[in-house]
Design a protein around this motif. Structure first.
Motif, short mmCIF file in Angstrom:
data_model
loop_
_atom_site.label_atom_id
_atom_site.label_comp_id
_atom_site.label_asym_id
_atom_site.label_seq_id
_atom_site.Cartn_x
_atom_site.Cartn_y
_atom_site.Cartn_z
N TYR A 45 0.84 -1.21 0.00
CA TYR A 45 0.00 0.00 0.00
C TYR A 45 0.87 1.26 0.00
CZ TYR A 45 -3.47 -3.39 1.74
OH TYR A 45 -4.28 -4.49 1.92
N TYR A 127 -5.43 -9.32 17.93
CA TYR A 127 -6.44 -8.31 18.29
C TYR A 127 -7.77 -8.60 17.60
CZ TYR A 127 -6.36 -5.15 14.12
OH TYR A 127 -6.49 -4.59 12.87
N GLY A 149 -0.66 -14.68 5.29
CA GLY A 149 0.15 -14.43 6.49
C GLY A 149 -0.72 -14.26 7.72
N VAL A 150 -1.61 -13.28 7.70
CA VAL A 150 -2.53 -13.11 8.83
C VAL A 150 -3.48 -14.31 8.88
CG1 VAL A 150 -4.36 -11.70 9.83
CG2 VAL A 150 -2.45 -10.58 8.69
N GLY A 170 -8.06 -18.91 -2.36
CA GLY A 170 -8.12 -18.82 -3.81
C GLY A 170 -7.88 -20.15 -4.51
N LYS A 174 -4.21 -23.97 -1.15
CA LYS A 174 -4.31 -23.07 0.00
C LYS A 174 -5.39 -23.56 0.97
CE LYS A 174 -2.56 -18.80 -2.08
NZ LYS A 174 -2.80 -17.36 -2.27
N TYR A 189 -13.35 -19.25 -2.77
CA TYR A 189 -14.18 -18.09 -3.10
C TYR A 189 -14.06 -17.60 -4.54
CZ TYR A 189 -10.24 -15.12 -1.25
OH TYR A 189 -9.04 -14.54 -0.97
N SER A 213 -10.01 -9.25 4.90
CA SER A 213 -8.76 -8.57 4.55
C SER A 213 -8.67 -8.28 3.06
CB SER A 213 -7.57 -9.45 4.93
OG SER A 213 -7.66 -10.69 4.23
N TYR A 235 -10.55 -5.32 7.59
CA TYR A 235 -9.23 -4.93 8.10
C TYR A 235 -8.15 -4.87 7.03
CZ TYR A 235 -7.58 -9.83 8.26
OH TYR A 235 -7.19 -11.10 7.94
N LEU A 263 -3.89 -2.19 13.53
CA LEU A 263 -3.06 -2.67 14.65
C LEU A 263 -2.57 -1.52 15.55
CD1 LEU A 263 -1.45 -4.85 16.17
CD2 LEU A 263 0.30 -4.71 14.39
N ARG A 312 -0.58 -13.45 -5.48
CA ARG A 312 -1.28 -14.44 -4.65
C ARG A 312 -0.60 -15.80 -4.70
NH1 ARG A 312 -7.48 -12.91 -6.42
NH2 ARG A 312 -8.03 -14.37 -4.76
P1 NDP Z 1 -1.56 -12.25 2.64
O1 NDP Z 1 -0.48 -13.21 2.86
O2 NDP Z 1 -2.90 -12.55 3.22
O3 NDP Z 1 -1.69 -12.00 1.09
C1 NDP Z 1 -2.85 -11.49 0.53
C2 NDP Z 1 -3.82 -12.60 0.13
O4 NDP Z 1 -5.06 -11.98 -0.16
C3 NDP Z 1 -3.42 -13.35 -1.13
O5 NDP Z 1 -2.54 -14.42 -0.92
C4 NDP Z 1 -4.77 -13.81 -1.65
O6 NDP Z 1 -5.13 -15.05 -1.09
C5 NDP Z 1 -5.75 -12.74 -1.13
N1 NDP Z 1 -6.22 -11.86 -2.22
C6 NDP Z 1 -7.50 -11.79 -2.64
N2 NDP Z 1 -7.61 -10.93 -3.64
C7 NDP Z 1 -6.38 -10.45 -3.88
C8 NDP Z 1 -5.87 -9.52 -4.83
N3 NDP Z 1 -6.65 -8.91 -5.74
N4 NDP Z 1 -4.54 -9.26 -4.82
C9 NDP Z 1 -3.75 -9.85 -3.92
N5 NDP Z 1 -4.18 -10.73 -2.99
C10 NDP Z 1 -5.50 -11.03 -2.96
O7 NDP Z 1 -1.09 -10.80 3.14
P2 NDP Z 1 -0.90 -10.29 4.66
O8 NDP Z 1 -1.11 -11.40 5.60
O9 NDP Z 1 0.32 -9.47 4.74
O10 NDP Z 1 -2.09 -9.26 4.80
C11 NDP Z 1 -3.42 -9.71 4.66
C12 NDP Z 1 -4.35 -8.54 4.73
O11 NDP Z 1 -4.43 -8.10 6.08
C13 NDP Z 1 -3.96 -7.33 3.89
O12 NDP Z 1 -5.12 -6.80 3.33
C14 NDP Z 1 -3.40 -6.39 4.92
O13 NDP Z 1 -3.49 -5.07 4.56
C15 NDP Z 1 -4.26 -6.70 6.11
N6 NDP Z 1 -3.66 -6.33 7.39
C16 NDP Z 1 -4.32 -5.41 8.14
C17 NDP Z 1 -3.86 -5.05 9.36
C18 NDP Z 1 -4.66 -4.13 10.20
O14 NDP Z 1 -4.33 -3.90 11.38
N7 NDP Z 1 -5.74 -3.56 9.70
C19 NDP Z 1 -2.57 -5.52 9.86
C20 NDP Z 1 -1.98 -6.55 9.02
C21 NDP Z 1 -2.51 -6.91 7.82
P3 NDP Z 1 -6.03 -16.09 -1.95
O15 NDP Z 1 -5.19 -16.53 -3.10
O16 NDP Z 1 -6.35 -17.18 -1.00
O17 NDP Z 1 -7.23 -15.31 -2.40
#
Ligand code: NDP
Length: 322
Positions: A45, A127, A149-150, A170, A174, A189, A213, A235, A263, A312
């Motif tokens: 971001y 949290y 990750g989360v 996805g 996974k 999904y 997320s 989130y 966070l 992804r």
């Molecule tokens: P992830 O390891 O979860 O990676 C993102 C995952 O999101 C992908 O592997 C994919 O999983 C899914 N996804 C769905 N659509 C998309 C897309 N268009 N582009 C990319 N990925 C997509 O990342 P993190 O664990 O680092 O973060 C997960 C989320 O949590 C993020 O949105 C992050 O901003 C948020 N976050 C928020 C926090 C807060 O306090 N608000 C703190 C930490 C993280 P799949 O293939 O299964 O669809």
């Protein structure tokens, strides 16, 4: 020292590996020599400019290493301490200056890699499951990107809290990983209507809480997955930021609650940080919480880490080696 710098926001190529001066700790700050660096979606971001920072800047919010120097008035740490931290920008580098109050001791059984992997995503999952919507036995939650990750940490923590966990992923690979982490059911999904599936799995009732997320592409259906008076926890924005929402929609879909947490507000002071990080690290040390550490890149290849995360391709944590 070597560091990644962003001069202009943009694609992964905006992450430039450069030589910059070692930063000096000011009052209340410590200089940490990083041994392991956590990659998080929030780094994307900032790189693309969705979240703002003044250029040039060094991205990333998480790392683990050794305190190398301290500024004036530092009480929480001393030179030589093994520490980990999250939510202070500048960790794609060999060294980072961090407010000392944000550094937590890295207990001896944990490696630097575990420390760098535990802090941001671990405390986020903590949290979400413990505070934003405090899960208990009898609750059903829906968590998107459950092999991320989360995601993998949230699945495990929701189970520790005694909840029933429905995940979305996805791919089938996974999904298997989310199930191995403890998810009771997983919905693909991209292929299935996850709101209809969540309703079916709960006998038409809907889930108590959705941890979303993914953002733009899932928001609407996440609301449709909830029971009346359920809670929508938006989130993250992995697929893009959620557009503005009319409050009346929450009424129409069942007097829903909507929150958009971060966070930073759930680790607001030293006491909360110690409590959250302490519980997460304790679970890792005792084997109750498992980290997934399969993606490790040299610091110079941060751009490749971003490409893989955004495509992804990854499961669990991505780390950089300084
Ligand atoms: P992830 O390891 O979860 O990676 C993102 C995952 O999101 C992908 O592997 C994919 O999983 C899914 N996804 C769905 N659509 C998309 C897309 N268009 N582009 C990319 N990925 C997509 O990342 P993190 O664990 O680092 O973060 C997960 C989320 O949590 C993020 O949105 C992050 O901003 C948020 N976050 C928020 C926090 C807060 O306090 N608000 C703190 C930490 C993280 P799949 O293939 O299964 O669809």
């Amino acid at each position: 020292m070597k560091a990644i710098q962003v001069h202009e926001t943009g694609g992964p190529e905006a992450l430039r590996y450069e030589e910059i001066a070692v930063p000096q700790p000011g009052p209340g700050q410590a200089l940490v020599r990083l041994h392991s660096i956590g990659v998080n979606f929030i780094d994307v971001y900032f790189r693309i400019g969705l979240y703002k920072a003044e250029a040039p800047f060094t991205p990333a919010m998480e790392g683990a290493g050794v305190v190398e120097a301290v500024g004036a008035d530092v009480t929480h740490v001393k030179v030589g301490d093994r520490v980990a931290y999250a939510m202070c920008r500048g960790s794609y580098a060999e060294c980072a200056v961090v407010p000392a109050w944000q550094l937590v001791p890295l207990p001896e059984p944990l490696s630097y890699e575990q420390g760098a992997a535990a802090m941001l995503q671990g405390m986020t999952a903590h949290y979400l499951a413990r505070s934003t919507f405090a899960l208990k036995a009898g609750d059903t939650c829906l968590g998107h990107a459950a092999a991320g990750g989360v995601g993998l940490l949230l699945v495990q923590m929701a189970k520790i809290c005694g909840a029933r966990v429905i995940g979305t992923t996805g791919t089938a690979e996974k999904a298997a990983r989310a199930k191995a982490a403890g998810a009771d059911e997983v919905i693909l999904y991209n292929e299935q209507d996850f709101a209809a599936e969540a309703k079916r799995m709960t006998g038409g009732k809907g889930v108590d809480v959705v941890y979303d997320s993914v953002g733009a592409s899932t928001f609407e259906k996440s609301l449709d997955s909830l029971m009346p008076r359920g809670m929508m926890v938006s989130y993250g924005n992995a697929s893009g930021a959620v557009p503005p929402v009319a409050p009346l929609v929450l009424n129409q879909k069942g007097s829903l609650f909507l929150t958009r947490p971060t966070l930073a507000h759930y680790c607001a002071d030293r006491a909360e940080l110690e409590q959250r990080a302490g519980e997460v690290m304790g679970w890792i040390a005792s084997g109750q919480l498992r980290l997934t550490l399969e993606h490790s890149y040299p610091l110079a290849e941060a751009a490749q880490a971003h490409r893989d995360l955004e495509a992804r391709k990854t499961m669990g944590k991505l780390l950089l080696r300084p």
